[in-house]
Design a protein around this motif. Structure first.
Motif, mmCIF file in Angstrom:
data_model
loop_
_atom_site.group_PDB
_atom_site.id
_atom_site.type_symbol
_atom_site.label_atom_id
_atom_site.label_comp_id
_atom_site.label_asym_id
_atom_site.label_seq_id
_atom_site.Cartn_x
_atom_site.Cartn_y
_atom_site.Cartn_z
ATOM 1 N N TYR A 36 0.981 -1.211 0.458
ATOM 2 C CA TYR A 36 0.108 0.171 -0.243
ATOM 3 C C TYR A 36 0.815 1.464 -0.034
ATOM 4 O O TYR A 36 2.118 1.720 1.067
ATOM 5 C CB TYR A 36 -0.686 -0.046 1.078
ATOM 6 C CG TYR A 36 -2.093 -1.191 1.024
ATOM 7 C CD1 TYR A 36 -3.251 -0.849 0.204
ATOM 8 C CD2 TYR A 36 -1.426 -1.965 1.798
ATOM 9 C CE1 TYR A 36 -4.439 -1.282 0.445
ATOM 10 C CE2 TYR A 36 -2.754 -3.189 1.571
ATOM 11 C CZ TYR A 36 -4.330 -3.060 0.746
ATOM 12 O OH TYR A 36 -5.238 -3.838 0.710
ATOM 13 N N SER A 49 -9.607 -5.973 2.023
ATOM 14 C CA SER A 49 -8.762 -5.727 0.697
ATOM 15 C C SER A 49 -9.567 -4.795 -0.493
ATOM 16 O O SER A 49 -9.689 -5.575 -1.715
ATOM 17 C CB SER A 49 -10.213 -6.989 -0.174
ATOM 18 O OG SER A 49 -9.443 -8.503 0.678
ATOM 19 N N SER A 50 -9.130 -3.551 -0.207
ATOM 20 C CA SER A 50 -9.685 -2.894 -0.634
ATOM 21 C C SER A 50 -8.282 -1.955 -1.825
ATOM 22 O O SER A 50 -7.329 -2.478 -1.696
ATOM 23 C CB SER A 50 -9.841 -1.526 0.070
ATOM 24 O OG SER A 50 -11.010 -1.882 0.942
ATOM 25 N N ASP A 51 -9.081 -1.664 -3.019
ATOM 26 C CA ASP A 51 -8.240 -0.978 -3.519
ATOM 27 C C ASP A 51 -7.150 0.912 -3.597
ATOM 28 O O ASP A 51 -6.216 0.982 -4.160
ATOM 29 C CB ASP A 51 -8.581 -0.942 -5.180
ATOM 30 C CG ASP A 51 -8.922 -2.381 -5.775
ATOM 31 O OD1 ASP A 51 -7.824 -3.464 -5.903
ATOM 32 O OD2 ASP A 51 -9.548 -2.674 -5.936
ATOM 33 N N THR A 58 -17.901 0.638 -5.311
ATOM 34 C CA THR A 58 -17.435 0.801 -6.196
ATOM 35 C C THR A 58 -18.158 2.780 -7.544
ATOM 36 O O THR A 58 -18.984 2.399 -6.059
ATOM 37 C CB THR A 58 -17.541 -0.265 -7.437
ATOM 38 O OG1 THR A 58 -18.943 -0.251 -7.943
ATOM 39 C CG2 THR A 58 -16.952 -1.391 -6.958
ATOM 40 N N TYR A 100 -3.545 3.326 -1.841
ATOM 41 C CA TYR A 100 -3.532 3.357 -2.527
ATOM 42 C C TYR A 100 -2.874 1.544 -2.190
ATOM 43 O O TYR A 100 -2.226 1.441 -1.741
ATOM 44 C CB TYR A 100 -3.193 3.836 -3.943
ATOM 45 C CG TYR A 100 -3.847 5.190 -3.604
ATOM 46 C CD1 TYR A 100 -4.185 5.613 -4.944
ATOM 47 C CD2 TYR A 100 -2.670 6.424 -3.580
ATOM 48 C CE1 TYR A 100 -4.700 6.773 -4.965
ATOM 49 C CE2 TYR A 100 -3.435 7.749 -3.286
ATOM 50 C CZ TYR A 100 -4.497 8.238 -4.649
ATOM 51 O OH TYR A 100 -4.799 9.265 -5.089
ATOM 52 N N LYS A 101 -3.886 0.712 -3.236
ATOM 53 C CA LYS A 101 -3.210 -0.698 -3.133
ATOM 54 C C LYS A 101 -1.730 -0.062 -4.040
ATOM 55 O O LYS A 101 -2.336 0.571 -5.403
ATOM 56 C CB LYS A 101 -4.187 -1.799 -3.601
ATOM 57 C CG LYS A 101 -3.519 -2.965 -3.407
ATOM 58 C CD LYS A 101 -4.488 -3.881 -3.348
ATOM 59 C CE LYS A 101 -4.132 -5.395 -3.029
ATOM 60 N NZ LYS A 101 -4.625 -6.641 -3.098
ATOM 61 N N GLU A 161 -0.456 -1.749 -6.622
ATOM 62 C CA GLU A 161 -0.758 -2.742 -7.941
ATOM 63 C C GLU A 161 -2.048 -1.695 -8.700
ATOM 64 O O GLU A 161 -1.741 -1.662 -10.130
ATOM 65 C CB GLU A 161 -0.912 -3.580 -7.975
ATOM 66 C CG GLU A 161 -2.205 -4.156 -6.780
ATOM 67 C CD GLU A 161 -2.491 -5.578 -7.132
ATOM 68 O OE1 GLU A 161 -3.677 -6.179 -7.081
ATOM 69 O OE2 GLU A 161 -1.653 -6.408 -7.414
ATOM 70 N N LEU A 162 -2.081 -0.648 -8.320
ATOM 71 C CA LEU A 162 -3.952 0.115 -8.767
ATOM 72 C C LEU A 162 -2.567 1.028 -8.881
ATOM 73 O O LEU A 162 -2.698 1.852 -10.361
ATOM 74 C CB LEU A 162 -4.771 0.337 -7.779
ATOM 75 C CG LEU A 162 -5.802 1.119 -8.671
ATOM 76 C CD1 LEU A 162 -6.442 0.880 -9.769
ATOM 77 C CD2 LEU A 162 -7.299 1.451 -7.481
ATOM 78 N N ALA A 220 -10.677 0.811 -9.484
ATOM 79 C CA ALA A 220 -10.509 0.260 -8.559
ATOM 80 C C ALA A 220 -11.960 -0.777 -8.038
ATOM 81 O O ALA A 220 -12.838 0.207 -8.835
ATOM 82 C CB ALA A 220 -10.732 0.728 -7.648
ATOM 83 N N GLU A 221 -11.447 -1.683 -8.010
ATOM 84 C CA GLU A 221 -12.861 -2.893 -7.973
ATOM 85 C C GLU A 221 -13.672 -2.390 -6.918
ATOM 86 O O GLU A 221 -14.246 -3.395 -6.287
ATOM 87 C CB GLU A 221 -11.878 -4.292 -8.428
ATOM 88 C CG GLU A 221 -12.242 -4.229 -9.997
ATOM 89 C CD GLU A 221 -11.477 -5.681 -9.962
ATOM 90 O OE1 GLU A 221 -11.141 -6.493 -9.034
ATOM 91 O OE2 GLU A 221 -10.741 -6.075 -11.386
ATOM 92 N N ARG A 222 -12.665 -2.522 -5.756
ATOM 93 C CA ARG A 222 -12.944 -2.781 -4.302
ATOM 94 C C ARG A 222 -12.897 -0.629 -3.512
ATOM 95 O O ARG A 222 -11.383 -1.065 -3.567
ATOM 96 C CB ARG A 222 -12.658 -3.764 -3.270
ATOM 97 C CG ARG A 222 -13.382 -5.122 -4.082
ATOM 98 C CD ARG A 222 -12.788 -6.488 -2.950
ATOM 99 N NE ARG A 222 -12.680 -6.122 -1.507
ATOM 100 C CZ ARG A 222 -14.483 -6.483 -1.353
ATOM 101 N NH1 ARG A 222 -15.110 -7.221 -2.122
ATOM 102 N NH2 ARG A 222 -14.228 -6.615 -0.332
#
Length: 338
Positions: free
Chosen positions: A84, A110-112, A151, A171-172, A174-175, A200-202
């Motif tokens: 993160y 499991s948030s983005d 979302t 932020y995650k 990888e996003l 972001a998916e989540r």
């Protein structure tokens, strides 16, 4: 591996830097790395960074020639190793529990990306009227946000008409590493905010005021000459929406965004060139749903189109009323301090 990579761009902020660093070094979440990007500071900022780095091995200093906030953030992201990432402006500071609360929320959901609130403070730590913030709790109510994600479809207004600042999100990696902050351009937070919210998916939310924003008279958004960049930023956002199949769905939100952002910088640029550019852009807009616009945005839009030039625009506008409208717009659509 550490839990969060904190990236702090630093440029001539010797007056505030220690308070910023203290707020990070003393976080209740200790397993972090602190990446400070010295963006060509000419004051005592680098010396302060070196002093703190000697006492805290988590601090890494990267020095580069002055390239601007976007470039500094991009450079720091290159060295981030955590799952993160958090960006912090070096003239602001965060609450001591900020990273722990954001990280725990992110892991639980499991948030983005995790959104949260901020407050405006002065040098005496007195709180002032808040600017626009994420009012996710107004949408979903009093629920357990550590076990709840959503979302952009659930919070459409927040995609383009909300708090843009990168500092109000965890932020995650990888996003966020899929995107780069625009360089040599002010308001660089805006395109990245829109991209992240849409991709972001989540998304999750911490309904607490964890960031302290200090109004700095030397900051970018308090410089009158920078307003013209908003036109390019708007174009970037529009192109992204169209290229990625979001424009038709979010056309009303985009039109509101475009009008509001242009109106924000009309008085601060205070010149005929900006006014004519604004009028030209407004003439291209086809408003299909007037109810999607706030009254002040619709009124400003009409007034610009009815005015022949900037002097005519000022004559048609009550000075005091105009000042209040613009300040309202500024507070509602910007988290400043870039």
């Amino acid at each position: 591996m550490c839990d969060v990579s904190v990236i702090i761009p630093v440029y001539n902020v010797e007056k505030y830097l220690k308070e910023c660093l203290d707020s990070v070094c003393n976080q209740t979440l200790a397993n972090i790395e602190i990446i400070c990007v010295n963006d060509g500071s000419t004051d005592n900022s680098l010396a302060i960074l070196n002093e703190y780095a000697q006492n805290d091995e988590r601090i890494k200093i990267i020095s580069q020639e002055n390239q601007g906030l976007g470039a500094a953030r991009n450079r720091g992201l290159e060295d981030a190793s955590a799952d993160y990432v958090y960006f912090l402006d070096s003239d602001d500071y965060i609450e001591l529990t900020t990273l722990e609360k954001l990280f725990n929320n992110a892991v639980s959901n499991s948030s983005d990306v995790v959104l949260f609130k901020f407050k405006k403070v002065d040098d005496n730590k007195n709180m002032h009227k808040r600017g626009i913030e994420f009012k996710i709790d107004k949408i979903f109510g009093n629920i357990d946000y550590d076990n709840f994600s959503f979302t952009y479809k659930d919070v459409r207004r927040h995609v383009m008409n909300s708090a843009f600042s990168a500092c109000l999100k965890l932020y995650k990696k990888e996003l966020i590493e899929k995107y780069r902050f625009p360089e040599d351009l002010h308001f660089e937070d805006v395109p990245v905010h829109v991209q992240v919210m849409l991709e972001a998916e989540r998304i999750s939310f911490v309904p607490e005021y964890l960031y302290n924003y200090r109004s700095n008279p030397d900051s970018i958004l308090n410089s009158d000459a920078k307003g013209f960049d908003i036109f390019e930023v708007i174009d970037i956002v529009e192109n992204y929406l169209k290229e990625n199949g979001h424009y038709d769905e979010l056309e009303d939100e985009f039109i509101f965004f475009k009008i509001a952002q242009i109106l924000v910088y009309l008085p601060s640029t205070d010149c005929e060139e900006y006014f004519q550019k604004a009028k030209s852009e407004f003439s291209k807009i086809s408003i299909k749903n007037r109810k999607s616009l706030k009254k002040y945005a619709l009124k400003g839009y009409k007034l610009v189109l009815k005015s022949n030039n900037y002097a005519d625009y000022l004559e048609k506008t009550n000075p005091k009323q105009n000042e209040n409208i613009i300040q309202k717009t500024f507070n509602k659509f910007r988290k400043t301090g870039n």
